[in-house]
Design a protein around this motif. Structure first.
Motif, PDB file in Angstrom:
ATOM      1  N   ILE A  45       5.999   7.830   6.763  1.00 16.33           N
ATOM      2  CA  ILE A  45       5.017   6.768   6.500  1.00 16.33           C
ATOM      3  C   ILE A  45       3.418   7.258   6.447  1.00 16.33           C
ATOM      4  O   ILE A  45       2.764   6.505   5.898  1.00 16.33           O
ATOM      5  CB  ILE A  45       5.180   5.469   7.856  1.00 16.33           C
ATOM      6  N   THR A  46       3.204   8.366   7.202  1.00 14.05           N
ATOM      7  CA  THR A  46       1.830   8.905   7.127  1.00 14.05           C
ATOM      8  C   THR A  46       1.545   9.433   5.725  1.00 14.05           C
ATOM      9  O   THR A  46       0.542   9.091   5.269  1.00 14.05           O
ATOM     10  CB  THR A  46       1.787  10.133   8.099  1.00 14.05           C
ATOM     11  N   GLN A  47       2.666   9.859   5.023  1.00 10.64           N
ATOM     12  CA  GLN A  47       2.256  10.398   3.709  1.00 10.64           C
ATOM     13  C   GLN A  47       2.023   9.203   2.674  1.00 10.64           C
ATOM     14  O   GLN A  47       1.129   9.206   1.710  1.00 10.64           O
ATOM     15  CB  GLN A  47       3.514  11.181   3.104  1.00 10.64           C
ATOM     16  N   ALA A  48       2.879   8.271   2.929  1.00 11.90           N
ATOM     17  CA  ALA A  48       2.729   6.993   2.198  1.00 11.90           C
ATOM     18  C   ALA A  48       1.350   6.307   2.323  1.00 11.90           C
ATOM     19  O   ALA A  48       0.639   5.851   1.275  1.00 11.90           O
ATOM     20  CB  ALA A  48       3.814   5.919   2.344  1.00 11.90           C
ATOM     21  N   TYR A  49       1.046   6.286   3.333  1.00 14.53           N
ATOM     22  CA  TYR A  49      -0.300   5.486   3.803  1.00 14.53           C
ATOM     23  C   TYR A  49      -1.565   6.187   3.341  1.00 14.53           C
ATOM     24  O   TYR A  49      -2.413   5.807   2.782  1.00 14.53           O
ATOM     25  CB  TYR A  49      -0.588   5.229   5.196  1.00 14.53           C
ATOM     26  N   ALA A  50      -1.328   7.575   3.568  1.00 12.86           N
ATOM     27  CA  ALA A  50      -2.517   8.568   2.895  1.00 12.86           C
ATOM     28  C   ALA A  50      -2.500   8.684   1.390  1.00 12.86           C
ATOM     29  O   ALA A  50      -3.576   8.437   0.891  1.00 12.86           O
ATOM     30  CB  ALA A  50      -2.217  10.176   3.718  1.00 12.86           C
ATOM     31  N   LEU A  51      -1.651   8.712   0.694  1.00 13.67           N
ATOM     32  CA  LEU A  51      -1.357   8.659  -0.596  1.00 13.67           C
ATOM     33  C   LEU A  51      -2.068   7.161  -1.405  1.00 13.67           C
ATOM     34  O   LEU A  51      -2.743   7.096  -2.013  1.00 13.67           O
ATOM     35  CB  LEU A  51       0.014   8.859  -1.246  1.00 13.67           C
ATOM     36  N   THR A  52      -1.663   5.931  -0.176  1.00 16.87           N
ATOM     37  CA  THR A  52      -2.161   4.848  -0.956  1.00 16.87           C
ATOM     38  C   THR A  52      -3.750   4.585  -0.658  1.00 16.87           C
ATOM     39  O   THR A  52      -4.486   3.935  -1.427  1.00 16.87           O
ATOM     40  CB  THR A  52      -1.338   3.774  -0.022  1.00 16.87           C
ATOM     41  N   ALA A  53      -4.295   5.110   0.526  1.00 19.34           N
ATOM     42  CA  ALA A  53      -5.530   5.283   0.800  1.00 19.34           C
ATOM     43  C   ALA A  53      -6.467   5.918  -0.210  1.00 19.34           C
ATOM     44  O   ALA A  53      -7.426   5.521  -0.557  1.00 19.34           O
ATOM     45  CB  ALA A  53      -5.854   5.658   2.059  1.00 19.34           C
ATOM     46  N   LEU A  54      -5.644   7.186  -0.582  1.00 17.69           N
ATOM     47  CA  LEU A  54      -6.445   7.929  -1.717  1.00 17.69           C
ATOM     48  C   LEU A  54      -6.571   7.073  -2.892  1.00 17.69           C
ATOM     49  O   LEU A  54      -7.534   7.101  -3.831  1.00 17.69           O
ATOM     50  CB  LEU A  54      -5.521   9.324  -1.775  1.00 17.69           C
ATOM     51  N   GLY A  55      -5.381   6.610  -3.389  1.00 18.54           N
ATOM     52  CA  GLY A  55      -5.345   5.826  -4.589  1.00 18.54           C
ATOM     53  C   GLY A  55      -6.324   4.412  -4.609  1.00 18.54           C
ATOM     54  O   GLY A  55      -7.014   4.222  -5.692  1.00 18.54           O
ATOM     55  N   TYR A  56      -6.369   3.757  -3.500  1.00 18.31           N
ATOM     56  CA  TYR A  56      -7.444   2.750  -3.410  1.00 18.31           C
ATOM     57  C   TYR A  56      -8.921   3.270  -3.388  1.00 18.31           C
ATOM     58  O   TYR A  56      -9.800   2.506  -3.940  1.00 18.31           O
ATOM     59  CB  TYR A  56      -7.317   1.955  -1.912  1.00 18.31           C
ATOM     60  N   LEU A  57      -9.209   4.400  -2.957  1.00 17.63           N
ATOM     61  CA  LEU A  57     -10.393   5.102  -2.735  1.00 17.63           C
ATOM     62  C   LEU A  57     -10.975   5.376  -4.234  1.00 17.63           C
ATOM     63  O   LEU A  57     -12.184   5.136  -4.566  1.00 17.63           O
ATOM     64  CB  LEU A  57     -10.515   6.280  -1.857  1.00 17.63           C
ATOM     65  N   TYR A  58     -10.136   6.020  -5.063  1.00 13.99           N
ATOM     66  CA  TYR A  58     -10.365   6.421  -6.342  1.00 13.99           C
ATOM     67  C   TYR A  58     -10.609   5.024  -7.061  1.00 13.99           C
ATOM     68  O   TYR A  58     -11.499   4.843  -8.125  1.00 13.99           O
ATOM     69  CB  TYR A  58      -9.241   6.933  -7.029  1.00 13.99           C
ATOM     70  N   ALA A  59      -9.530   3.978  -6.959  1.00 11.92           N
ATOM     71  CA  ALA A  59     -10.112   2.802  -7.630  1.00 11.92           C
ATOM     72  C   ALA A  59     -11.239   2.208  -7.421  1.00 11.92           C
ATOM     73  O   ALA A  59     -11.866   1.534  -8.040  1.00 11.92           O
ATOM     74  CB  ALA A  59      -8.790   1.724  -7.269  1.00 11.92           C
ATOM     75  N   ALA A  60     -11.769   2.278  -5.949  1.00 11.73           N
ATOM     76  CA  ALA A  60     -12.967   1.608  -5.402  1.00 11.73           C
ATOM     77  C   ALA A  60     -14.325   2.442  -6.379  1.00 11.73           C
ATOM     78  O   ALA A  60     -15.201   1.781  -6.672  1.00 11.73           O
ATOM     79  CB  ALA A  60     -13.031   1.517  -4.141  1.00 11.73           C
ATOM     80  N   LEU A  61     -14.113   3.806  -6.177  1.00 17.50           N
ATOM     81  CA  LEU A  61     -15.366   4.611  -6.486  1.00 17.50           C
ATOM     82  C   LEU A  61     -15.281   4.543  -8.055  1.00 17.50           C
ATOM     83  O   LEU A  61     -16.227   4.958  -8.543  1.00 17.50           O
ATOM     84  CB  LEU A  61     -15.032   6.038  -5.993  1.00 17.50           C
ATOM     85  N   LEU A  62     -14.159   4.527  -8.872  1.00 15.69           N
ATOM     86  CA  LEU A  62     -14.423   4.375 -10.293  1.00 15.69           C
ATOM     87  C   LEU A  62     -14.590   3.330 -11.010  1.00 15.69           C
ATOM     88  O   LEU A  62     -14.714   3.048 -12.335  1.00 15.69           O
ATOM     89  CB  LEU A  62     -12.855   4.978 -10.687  1.00 15.69           C
ATOM     90  N   ALA A  63     -14.864   2.143 -10.155  1.00 17.68           N
ATOM     91  CA  ALA A  63     -14.868   0.798 -10.833  1.00 17.68           C
ATOM     92  C   ALA A  63     -16.375   0.721 -11.521  1.00 17.68           C
ATOM     93  O   ALA A  63     -16.306   0.389 -12.829  1.00 17.68           O
ATOM     94  CB  ALA A  63     -14.999  -0.370  -9.557  1.00 17.68           C
TER      95      ALA A  63
END
Length: 120
Positions: A45-63
Motif C-alpha cells: 500500500i505504501t508503494q501504491a500510494y507513492a507511485l500514485t503521488a508521483l503520477g499526480y505530481l508529474y501530471a500537475a507539473l506538466l500541465a
C-alpha cells in the motif's frame, strides 16, 4: 436541462478529488484482500500510494508545458482547471504514503531508534 447546463455545472476539481479519495479507499481494500501478511500489505500500500503521488505530481507539473507546447490538446481547458486539484491529490497521496511508512513500517517515533546511522 441541456448539455450547456451540464457543462457549466460540472466541476472538474471536485471530480478529481472525489476520484482520488475513491481510488485510495479502493487500493487499500484491494491490497487487504490480495495479501495475507500484514507487513507485505503495508509495503504494497505504501508503494501504491507513492507511485500514485508521483503520477499526480508529474501530471500537475506538466500541465503548463504540455498545454503551451500543444495548443490543440483535447480537454485542454479542463486539464488546466484541474491542475490545482491534481496537485492537492499528489499531496494527499504523499501524506498517505508517508503516514503508512512512518507509522506502519517504522512503528512511529519509537522506531527511529532502531534505524542505523545510514538511514538517519
Amino acid at each position: 436541462m441541456d448539455v450547456g447546463d451540464i457543462k457549466r455545472n460540472w466541476n472538474i476539481r471536485w471530480t478529481v478529488l472525489s476520484f482520488s479519495i475513491g481510488y485510495s479507499v479502493f487500493a487499500y481494500v484491494a491490497v487487504q484482500q490480495l495479501f495475507e501478511s500484514e507487513t507485505l500489505q503495508l509495503i504494497r500500500i505504501t508503494q501504491a500510494y507513492a507511485l500514485t503521488a508521483l503520477g499526480y505530481l508529474y501530471a500537475a507539473l506538466l500541465a503548463g508545458p504540455l498545454c503551451f507546447q500543444f495548443p490543440k490538446l483535447p480537454f485542454r481547458g479542463a486539464y488546466l482547471k484541474a491542475r490545482r486539484s491534481i496537485g492537492v491529490s499528489a499531496w494527499y497521496f504523499g501524506v498517505l504514503d508517508a503516514s503508512f511508512a512512518f507509522f506502519g513500517l517504522l512503528g512511529g517515533v519509537n522506531g527511529i531508534g532502531f534505524l542505523s546511522n545510514r538511514y538517519l
